[in-house]
Scaffold this active site. Sequence first.
Site, PDB file in Angstrom:
ATOM      1  N   ASP A 164      -2.607   4.608  -2.728  1.00  0.00           N
ATOM      2  CA  ASP A 164      -3.465   5.354  -1.813  1.00  0.00           C
ATOM      3  C   ASP A 164      -3.789   6.745  -2.357  1.00  0.00           C
ATOM      4  OD1 ASP A 164      -4.546   5.555   1.020  1.00  0.00           O
ATOM      5  OD2 ASP A 164      -3.259   7.328   0.954  1.00  0.00           O
ATOM      6  N   GLU A 167      -6.757   3.762  -5.451  1.00  0.00           N
ATOM      7  CA  GLU A 167      -7.880   4.215  -4.633  1.00  0.00           C
ATOM      8  C   GLU A 167      -8.311   5.568  -5.190  1.00  0.00           C
ATOM      9  OE1 GLU A 167      -9.089   5.344  -0.045  1.00  0.00           O
ATOM     10  OE2 GLU A 167      -7.282   6.129  -0.963  1.00  0.00           O
ATOM     11  N   HIS A 213     -10.276  -1.117   5.517  1.00  0.00           N
ATOM     12  CA  HIS A 213      -9.934  -0.536   6.824  1.00  0.00           C
ATOM     13  C   HIS A 213     -10.547   0.842   7.068  1.00  0.00           C
ATOM     14  CE1 HIS A 213      -7.402   1.265   3.875  1.00  0.00           C
ATOM     15  NE2 HIS A 213      -7.051   2.200   4.740  1.00  0.00           N
ATOM     16  N   ASP A 214     -11.229   1.402   6.064  1.00  0.00           N
ATOM     17  CA  ASP A 214     -11.826   2.734   6.224  1.00  0.00           C
ATOM     18  C   ASP A 214     -13.339   2.683   6.399  1.00  0.00           C
ATOM     19  OD1 ASP A 214      -9.432   4.133   5.844  1.00  0.00           O
ATOM     20  OD2 ASP A 214      -9.662   4.148   3.666  1.00  0.00           O
ATOM     21  N   ASP A 239       0.873  -1.171   0.000  1.00  0.00           N
ATOM     22  CA  ASP A 239       0.000   0.000   0.000  1.00  0.00           C
ATOM     23  C   ASP A 239       0.910   1.220   0.000  1.00  0.00           C
ATOM     24  OD1 ASP A 239      -2.006   1.886   0.536  1.00  0.00           O
ATOM     25  OD2 ASP A 239      -3.077   0.522   1.871  1.00  0.00           O
TER      26      ASP A 239
END
Length: 545
Positions: free
Chosen positions: A200, A254, A317-318, A99
């Site tokens: 990201d 993302e 995870h968000d 990531d």
Amino acid sequence: MRNSDWFKDVVVYQIYTRSFFDSNGDGIGDFPGVIAKLDYLKDLGIDVIWLSPFCKSPNHDNGYDISDYRDIMKECGTMGDFELLIEECKKRDIKVMMDLVMNHTSNEHPWFIESRSSIDNPKRDYYIWRKGRGENPPNNWESYFEDSAWTLDEKTGEYYLHHFFKSQPDLNWSNKEVREEMYSIIEWWLKKGIDGLRLDAIHHIGKPQGLPDALAPEKEWEKLNYRNTDETHEYIQEFHQRVLSRYNVMTVGETGGNTPESARLYVDSERNELNMIFHFGHIFMEKLDAPFVRDYYKNWYTSLRERGWDANFFSNHDLPRHISSLGDDNKYHRESAKAFATLILTLWGTPYIYQGEEIGMTNVCFESIDDYRDGACKQQYELAVKNGKDPDKAWKDFIKTNRDSARTPMQWSSEKNAGFTRGKPWIKVNPNYININVENEKRDGDSILNYYKKLIALRKSSSALKRGDFKPYGSHHPKIFAFNREDKNENFLILLNLSGDMVEYRAEDIEQGWELAIGNYNNQPQSLLEDNIFKPWEVRVYIDV
Ligand code: GLC
Ligand code: CA
């Protein structure tokens, strides 16, 4: 040598390392912990692990704030641990996806420390500095986590830009030196054996010329003019030419705020940018709605099928755990978890599973705000209360949306702290670990975990489920989402009751020959012709034989 489109055939598993497995009792998950669980992951059947950020970081945003791109976060372990992890993954034929946070650094990165030190420092232009408009910031952009996207730095009297926390200053990608630094960092990691990149907030790297005011500053996402810009595409193309084209590496960006059409700019294979992007239109449904879901996937497929590819997920995870926000984490916990699994693993596009999803982990509701850790959500909650929102309502909204629900420790067993750590976990464990945990589910043939295993194996053994066409089946139905996945060898019909109701549904033009390949209830009809009543969250995958 792998084909360059191997990314189409894999199942990805996201590891939020901090919460996965702690090997040394400091309460924080780490690389030796990941290594210890690789056999579990291999057994599950996944092909790629996506590791949330692991570079050196003060952890203001759990690694999404990097202070040294060439070092390992001390909580994760050492560079030796990382190299061992790569080696252990290779042994098991598991690929590793990193990531990578390239839009911003930590404010503790030496570049930023220098940059803020004076207006004429050589690193000044690594970040985005502007004078204010009178007493106000340079423009009206808002940060995701704070009010303004600008913070005034007293030292030089100028503002710097940060789309996230003020401790995450945005890099200036229009500066060629910054881009060169990034390319060399990425190559350095690729040479260490990284097979994939999750990029990201990549849709933010190119800032629009002149930094004009946003047309809709009030977080009306589609109208924001500072994401998914032409500049962003230019930089990604350069990045592709300079780095990606020379490595057999899979990429996923993302990129919030895209439509199926605008997404083509990222994933059209002839444009040489990325393999796929994450999009979020399905996540923000108030309630799961079969007709919406059908149109949604149809539109994405229609737009991307020819020269692109898609990424399918419901959790990360968000986000709150999808079983709690869109499924049923209570009465039909098992059934709805399996229904989502079926959806994610039979759609067209690469499936992404988020740790704990495979055992049906749910949102948490801690007693006090002090039990929560994520500054972003806590800050928003406190701000809402300060701005006069009813505290009860603010708390309820917080419980539903905060990011910590997805970040509680992985539930391995019914031992203390869910078997995650022998120390004090950095965030409390969800108390339902007593029932929901890996050990229990391993033993139970009917568990969510065992269902994931079977489904992953089914997908991997089927050319049609991996790469076949996607065709919505029949006409719109208020509760059932039905589609075919089909190629010249196989044809599957997937029927999903996306509701907690009993539903009558008849596959209209099917006569005979369809057999049940997998489903989420016992004693389901083996043939499509037998029974037309779908139980709550019932799903059936039929194959034409
Ligand atoms: C992405 C990450 C999120 C992080 C943010 C800033 O949205 O997924 O966790 O806080 O970027 O890096
Ligand atoms: Ca640890």
